[in-house]
Design a protein around this motif. Structure first.
Motif, PDB file in Angstrom:
ATOM      1  N   VAL A 292       0.852  -1.127  -0.004  1.00  0.00           N
ATOM      2  CA  VAL A 292      -0.005   0.224  -0.085  1.00  0.00           C
ATOM      3  C   VAL A 292       0.882   1.207   0.005  1.00  0.00           C
ATOM      4  CG1 VAL A 292      -1.817   1.414   1.206  1.00  0.00           C
ATOM      5  CG2 VAL A 292      -1.837  -1.241   1.117  1.00  0.00           C
ATOM      6  N   GLN A 293       0.854   2.335  -1.143  1.00  0.00           N
ATOM      7  CA  GLN A 293       1.435   3.516  -1.055  1.00  0.00           C
ATOM      8  C   GLN A 293       1.232   4.228   0.091  1.00  0.00           C
ATOM      9  OE1 GLN A 293       0.283   4.972  -4.865  1.00  0.00           O
ATOM     10  NE2 GLN A 293       2.602   4.415  -5.591  1.00  0.00           N
ATOM     11  N   ILE A 294       2.255   4.834   0.783  1.00  0.00           N
ATOM     12  CA  ILE A 294       2.021   5.728   2.019  1.00  0.00           C
ATOM     13  C   ILE A 294       0.860   6.695   1.946  1.00  0.00           C
ATOM     14  CG2 ILE A 294       3.444   7.165   3.314  1.00  0.00           C
ATOM     15  CD1 ILE A 294       5.880   5.826   3.104  1.00  0.00           C
ATOM     16  N   ASP A 295       0.659   7.545   0.853  1.00  0.00           N
ATOM     17  CA  ASP A 295      -0.526   8.289   0.820  1.00  0.00           C
ATOM     18  C   ASP A 295      -1.792   7.794   0.579  1.00  0.00           C
ATOM     19  OD1 ASP A 295      -0.261   7.358  -1.973  1.00  0.00           O
ATOM     20  OD2 ASP A 295      -0.459   9.422  -2.600  1.00  0.00           O
ATOM     21  N   LYS A 296      -1.738   6.319   0.616  1.00  0.00           N
ATOM     22  CA  LYS A 296      -3.024   5.653   0.599  1.00  0.00           C
ATOM     23  C   LYS A 296      -3.313   5.079   2.008  1.00  0.00           C
ATOM     24  CE  LYS A 296      -4.000   6.184  -3.998  1.00  0.00           C
ATOM     25  NZ  LYS A 296      -2.734   7.096  -4.415  1.00  0.00           N
ATOM     26  N   LEU A 297      -2.757   5.286   2.657  1.00  0.00           N
ATOM     27  CA  LEU A 297      -2.869   4.405   4.216  1.00  0.00           C
ATOM     28  C   LEU A 297      -4.064   5.089   5.070  1.00  0.00           C
ATOM     29  CD1 LEU A 297       0.889   4.395   5.429  1.00  0.00           C
ATOM     30  CD2 LEU A 297      -0.465   2.440   4.735  1.00  0.00           C
ATOM     31  N   GLY A 298      -4.652   6.315   4.509  1.00  0.00           N
ATOM     32  CA  GLY A 298      -5.583   6.999   5.309  1.00  0.00           C
ATOM     33  C   GLY A 298      -6.800   5.892   5.628  1.00  0.00           C
ATOM     34  N   ASP A 456     -12.731   9.259  -2.032  1.00  0.00           N
ATOM     35  CA  ASP A 456     -12.317   8.233  -3.114  1.00  0.00           C
ATOM     36  C   ASP A 456     -10.829   8.395  -2.976  1.00  0.00           C
ATOM     37  OD1 ASP A 456     -13.091   6.945  -6.188  1.00  0.00           O
ATOM     38  OD2 ASP A 456     -12.186   5.997  -4.502  1.00  0.00           O
ATOM     39  N   GLY A 457      -9.926   7.114  -2.587  1.00  0.00           N
ATOM     40  CA  GLY A 457      -8.646   7.070  -2.337  1.00  0.00           C
ATOM     41  C   GLY A 457      -7.882   7.434  -1.289  1.00  0.00           C
ATOM     42  N   LYS A 458      -8.410   8.585  -0.562  1.00  0.00           N
ATOM     43  CA  LYS A 458      -7.810   9.052   0.831  1.00  0.00           C
ATOM     44  C   LYS A 458      -8.989   9.744   1.512  1.00  0.00           C
ATOM     45  CE  LYS A 458      -5.024  12.868  -0.736  1.00  0.00           C
ATOM     46  NZ  LYS A 458      -3.712  13.422  -0.640  1.00  0.00           N
ATOM     47  N   PRO A 459      -9.165   9.871   2.859  1.00  0.00           N
ATOM     48  CA  PRO A 459      -9.938  10.571   3.317  1.00  0.00           C
ATOM     49  C   PRO A 459      -9.975  12.108   3.016  1.00  0.00           C
ATOM     50  CG  PRO A 459      -8.825   9.223   4.822  1.00  0.00           C
ATOM     51  CD  PRO A 459      -8.134   9.161   3.807  1.00  0.00           C
ATOM     52  N   ALA A 460     -11.149  12.749   3.067  1.00  0.00           N
ATOM     53  CA  ALA A 460     -11.221  14.036   2.986  1.00  0.00           C
ATOM     54  C   ALA A 460     -11.748  14.583   4.123  1.00  0.00           C
ATOM     55  CB  ALA A 460     -12.237  14.560   1.890  1.00  0.00           C
ATOM     56  N   PHE A 461     -11.000  15.838   4.442  1.00  0.00           N
ATOM     57  CA  PHE A 461     -11.597  16.292   6.065  1.00  0.00           C
ATOM     58  C   PHE A 461     -12.292  17.664   5.800  1.00  0.00           C
ATOM     59  CE2 PHE A 461      -9.691  13.490   8.796  1.00  0.00           C
ATOM     60  CZ  PHE A 461      -8.722  12.940   8.012  1.00  0.00           C
ATOM     61  N   VAL A 575     -15.145  16.596  10.399  1.00  0.00           N
ATOM     62  CA  VAL A 575     -15.586  15.029  10.012  1.00  0.00           C
ATOM     63  C   VAL A 575     -14.484  14.618   8.943  1.00  0.00           C
ATOM     64  CG1 VAL A 575     -17.895  15.518  10.470  1.00  0.00           C
ATOM     65  CG2 VAL A 575     -16.998  16.035   8.134  1.00  0.00           C
ATOM     66  N   SER A 576     -14.554  13.205   8.818  1.00  0.00           N
ATOM     67  CA  SER A 576     -13.802  12.642   7.665  1.00  0.00           C
ATOM     68  C   SER A 576     -14.768  11.947   6.678  1.00  0.00           C
ATOM     69  CB  SER A 576     -12.638  11.824   7.998  1.00  0.00           C
ATOM     70  OG  SER A 576     -13.405  10.413   8.496  1.00  0.00           O
ATOM     71  N   VAL A 577     -14.400  12.359   5.550  1.00  0.00           N
ATOM     72  CA  VAL A 577     -15.211  11.479   4.383  1.00  0.00           C
ATOM     73  C   VAL A 577     -14.502  10.442   3.736  1.00  0.00           C
ATOM     74  CG1 VAL A 577     -16.991  11.767   2.347  1.00  0.00           C
ATOM     75  CG2 VAL A 577     -16.587  13.672   4.193  1.00  0.00           C
ATOM     76  N   THR A 578     -14.993   9.289   3.687  1.00  0.00           N
ATOM     77  CA  THR A 578     -14.416   8.056   2.831  1.00  0.00           C
ATOM     78  C   THR A 578     -15.325   7.166   2.213  1.00  0.00           C
ATOM     79  OG1 THR A 578     -14.830   6.509   4.981  1.00  0.00           O
ATOM     80  CG2 THR A 578     -12.533   8.036   4.812  1.00  0.00           C
ATOM     81  N   GLN A 579     -14.676   6.301   1.059  1.00  0.00           N
ATOM     82  CA  GLN A 579     -15.704   5.577   0.514  1.00  0.00           C
ATOM     83  C   GLN A 579     -15.425   4.211   1.087  1.00  0.00           C
ATOM     84  OE1 GLN A 579     -17.576   6.526  -2.074  1.00  0.00           O
ATOM     85  NE2 GLN A 579     -17.110   8.440  -1.999  1.00  0.00           N
ATOM     86  N   ILE A 590     -19.492   9.247   6.579  1.00  0.00           N
ATOM     87  CA  ILE A 590     -19.028  10.521   7.272  1.00  0.00           C
ATOM     88  C   ILE A 590     -18.977  10.062   8.717  1.00  0.00           C
ATOM     89  CG2 ILE A 590     -19.508  12.903   7.710  1.00  0.00           C
ATOM     90  CD1 ILE A 590     -21.705  12.748   5.353  1.00  0.00           C
ATOM     91  N   THR A 591     -17.441  10.418   9.254  1.00  0.00           N
ATOM     92  CA  THR A 591     -17.504  10.135  10.511  1.00  0.00           C
ATOM     93  C   THR A 591     -16.746  11.283  11.447  1.00  0.00           C
ATOM     94  OG1 THR A 591     -16.402   7.842   9.735  1.00  0.00           O
ATOM     95  CG2 THR A 591     -15.760   8.849  12.075  1.00  0.00           C
ATOM     96  N   ALA A 592     -17.551  11.354  12.554  1.00  0.00           N
ATOM     97  CA  ALA A 592     -17.066  12.783  13.287  1.00  0.00           C
ATOM     98  C   ALA A 592     -15.723  12.355  13.926  1.00  0.00           C
ATOM     99  CB  ALA A 592     -18.244  12.817  14.297  1.00  0.00           C
ATOM    100  N   ARG A 593     -14.740  13.258  13.829  1.00  0.00           N
ATOM    101  CA  ARG A 593     -13.520  13.053  14.314  1.00  0.00           C
ATOM    102  C   ARG A 593     -13.293  14.173  15.486  1.00  0.00           C
ATOM    103  NH1 ARG A 593     -11.571   8.565  12.553  1.00  0.00           N
ATOM    104  NH2 ARG A 593     -11.678   8.157  10.431  1.00  0.00           N
ATOM    105  N   ALA A 594     -14.143  15.177  15.686  1.00  0.00           N
ATOM    106  CA  ALA A 594     -14.254  16.131  16.675  1.00  0.00           C
ATOM    107  C   ALA A 594     -15.712  16.708  16.780  1.00  0.00           C
ATOM    108  CB  ALA A 594     -13.161  17.058  16.557  1.00  0.00           C
TER     109      ALA A 594
END
Length: 616
Positions: A292-298, A456-461, A575-579, A590-594
């Protein structure tokens, strides 16, 4: 001119002997490949002998043979090893080809004849193709002797009997195993061995342990043993030794708990056979990586699955001694920082022997920037994203693999002078002030909901301001967790709770929130996953306290009242947004981080800044 042909009555021979004892017993079986097409990481085709056809499957190990063109549609292959199986929900039998070799590239046409003496030139050998029977040759009629499939098999078995007696047992590769296979024997190395654990459920008490097995090709599978089988084989299995194993059962692997990349998992019972390999050459299994590439670890942060990474070592720390909370034991730890072609860096924590041995080796050669390939790492959220080794992690220094050579070339010519950032920079949901980040990247809920490709690919905040509009009271709002590491626990035999992460039992556990709530703002509404600390701020009490309220009865249920009081209060969310994939479909999560209360003075200043931007 060379000509090729299929074996007469090949399909009948295959069906008459669905599971041969040894590959040396097989007669010459050559079939034509028809309708070759990809299905996942395997290829499916129709095996034809000119008169009869049979659906067939090539394993994932033959994937490269198809891509390289060695196996082609309309070409000929020699079947060297196979099993004929019933597939669930399929009316016909399927030929599982575990070993084959190419005989001829694609022929001019499909072989069709009542007599299997028809020979076709390959496309490569034929010059000009005529409209009628160009390239088709018939054997003389007197050469064709009609024999039944049973007669052919009897002759072949009679001729090969002496050879069969001299053969050793027939060993199958792990990639060929499936739940529908009959008797099989595998030759595997024990690459990981778990502890004996006890459990207690509705059916009683028992014990269980598992091992990870790896064959010579590097394919892995997890094997689990319960009760009598666990007690029988626990002392027999030793880490690093090679065994013959037979009479086990397979089932589809539970993705939530599997630790190796295999579609199936194995169960051994007290009737299974486990024999240590003695008197013949053993093997060291090939280590296979799925980098897994480092920038895809999120997307892997705090998930159960393990990851493999490869990178150039940029920094190596000295050995530290960390006191473990569970037993106050001091264990060695060493941090290394690695980078890859994405120009991102990440910190990898090496523990125990990896810290003292491999870590010291890396420290001694740190000035040469070695390449490391690491298998089976956990992804955590320390400083945004971090990696940590576990007991079965494997660290290879300057491995002789294509990925390492490519990375070395990039680093020597470009990477060593490139500017790099930590993969965790900007990903942490809260800054040191605790609330500052909830005022950056402010968007509305409709912006996230109307952009399904976000994450898509990595989380968006992002940051939101909204209201908790509904909390479903009958959802699974919490899980029982270990007080040391917060991982899920199960009830153990001794009335306590067993933690897989800490590998120990504890008399006590705690409840942690995993709730989903509907959040609304002026633009719309959406569902957000909220975890323990953030959920406590919203509900106003811990999960243990809310569980106590749930057990109380009365006309005014305090549990329902507490959830109702938590709604329609304004909050600021980071929040973070992931696929996530569900039923083969990608869905936005959508996940609440704070979660922090609204500071109306700060909100007013933010609104004034937005107004000034509009005027400008």
């Amino acid at each position: 001119m060379a000509v090729k042909s299929v074996t007469r009555d090949a399909v009948s021979m295959l069906m008459a002997n669905p599971s041969p004892d040894s590959s040396s017993d097989l007669p010459e079986i050559v079939v034509q490949v028809l309708d070759l097409k990809q299905s996942g990481n395997r290829y499916m085709f129709t095996a034809s002998d000119g008169k009869m056809k049979l659906r067939a499957i090539l394993p994932a190990t033959m994937y490269s043979e198809v891509l390289s063109g060695n196996i082609q549609n309309l070409g000929l292959v020699r079947i060297l090893d196979y099993t004929l199986n019933d597939i669930p929900n399929k009316p016909e039998k399927y030929l599982i080809v575990t070993k084959c070799e190419s005989v001829s590239p694609a022929l001019e046409a499909e072989i069709k004849s009542e007599e299997s003496g028809i020979l076709l030139k390959s496309k490569e050998e034929s010059g000009v193709k005529s409209e009628s029977t160009a390239g088709i040759l018939l054997k003389p009629k007197q050469e064709v002797v009609a024999k039944s499939a049973a007669q052919i098999l009897r002759e072949q078995h009679r001729n090969s009997a002496p050879a069969r007696m001299a053969m050793t047992r027939r060993v199958r590769p792990l990639v060929s195993l499936n739940p529908y296979l009959g008797n099989w024997t595998i030759k595997v190395n024990v690459t990981s061995k778990g502890n004996m654990r006890t459990y207690k459920n509705a059916r009683g008490e028992g014990c269980v342990f598992n091992v990870e097995l790896t064959d010579e090709d590097g394919t892995q599978i997890q094997a689990t043993m319960f009760n009598e089988a666990a007690r029988k084989f626990f002392d027999k299995f030793a880490l690093g030794k090679v065994y013959y194993i037979s009479k086990g059962t397979l089932k589809v692997a539970n993705k939530q708990f599997k630790t190796v990349q295999n579609d199936y998992e194995m169960t051994l019972n007290e009737n299974s056979e486990v024999e240590e390999v003695c008197g013949e050459a053993t093997f060291v299994p090939e280590t296979k990586f799925n980098f897994v590439q480092i920038d895809k670890l999120g997307p892997h942060v705090n998930k159960s699955e393990l990851v493999d990474v490869i990178g150039v070592v940029k920094n190596v720390s000295t050995t530290m001694s960390i006191r473990r909370k569970s037993d106050n034991e001091n264990i060695p730890k060493r941090d290394i920082t690695i980078a890859d072609e994405t120009k991102k860096t990440v910190v990898v924590s090496l523990w125990n022997d990896l810290a003292t041995n491999t870590g010291q080796e890396l420290l001694d050669m740190a000035d040469k920037s070695p390449v490391v390939a690491i298998k089976s790492l956990r992804v955590g959220d320390f400083q945004g994203v971090s990696l940590s080794t576990i007991s079965r992690s494997v660290v290879m220094v300057n491995p002789d693999i294509p990925e390492a050579k490519k990375l070395r070339s990039w680093y020597d010519f470009e990477g060593k002078d490139a500017s790099m950032d930590s993969v965790g920079s900007g990903s942490s949901p809260i800054s040191n002030s605790g609330t500052r980040s909830v005022y950056s990247d402010r968007v509305s809920l409709s912006y996230i909901i109307s952009n399904p490709s976000l994450g898509d690919g990595k989380p968006a905040f992002f940051s939101l301001r909204g209201y908790i509009s509904f909390i479903k009271p009958d959802q699974a709002m919490w899980y029982r967790a270990c007080k040391t590491c917060n991982k899920k626990v199960i009830e153990s035999v001794d009335s306590g709770y067993w933690c897989e992460g800490c590998q120990k039992s504890d008399e006590q556990s705690s409840l942690r929130y995993i709730m989903v709530a509907r959040v609304s703002d002026a633009s719309g509404e959406g569902f957000i996953s909220i975890f323990n600390e953030e959920a406590e701020k919203i509900v106003g009490c811990s999960a243990d306290d809310l569980d106590n309220l749930k057990s109380q009865e009365g006309e005014d249920n305090p549990y329902q009242l507490t959830l109702k009081q938590a709604t329609w209060a304004p909050h600021l969310f980071r929040v973070s947004v992931t696929q996530n994939e569900y039923n083969s479909e990608k869905r936005q999560r959508i996940t609440a981080r704070a979660v922090v209360p609204v500071d109306f003075a700060a909100e007013s200043r933010l609104m004034l800044e937005e107004i000034s931007k509009i005027r400008a």
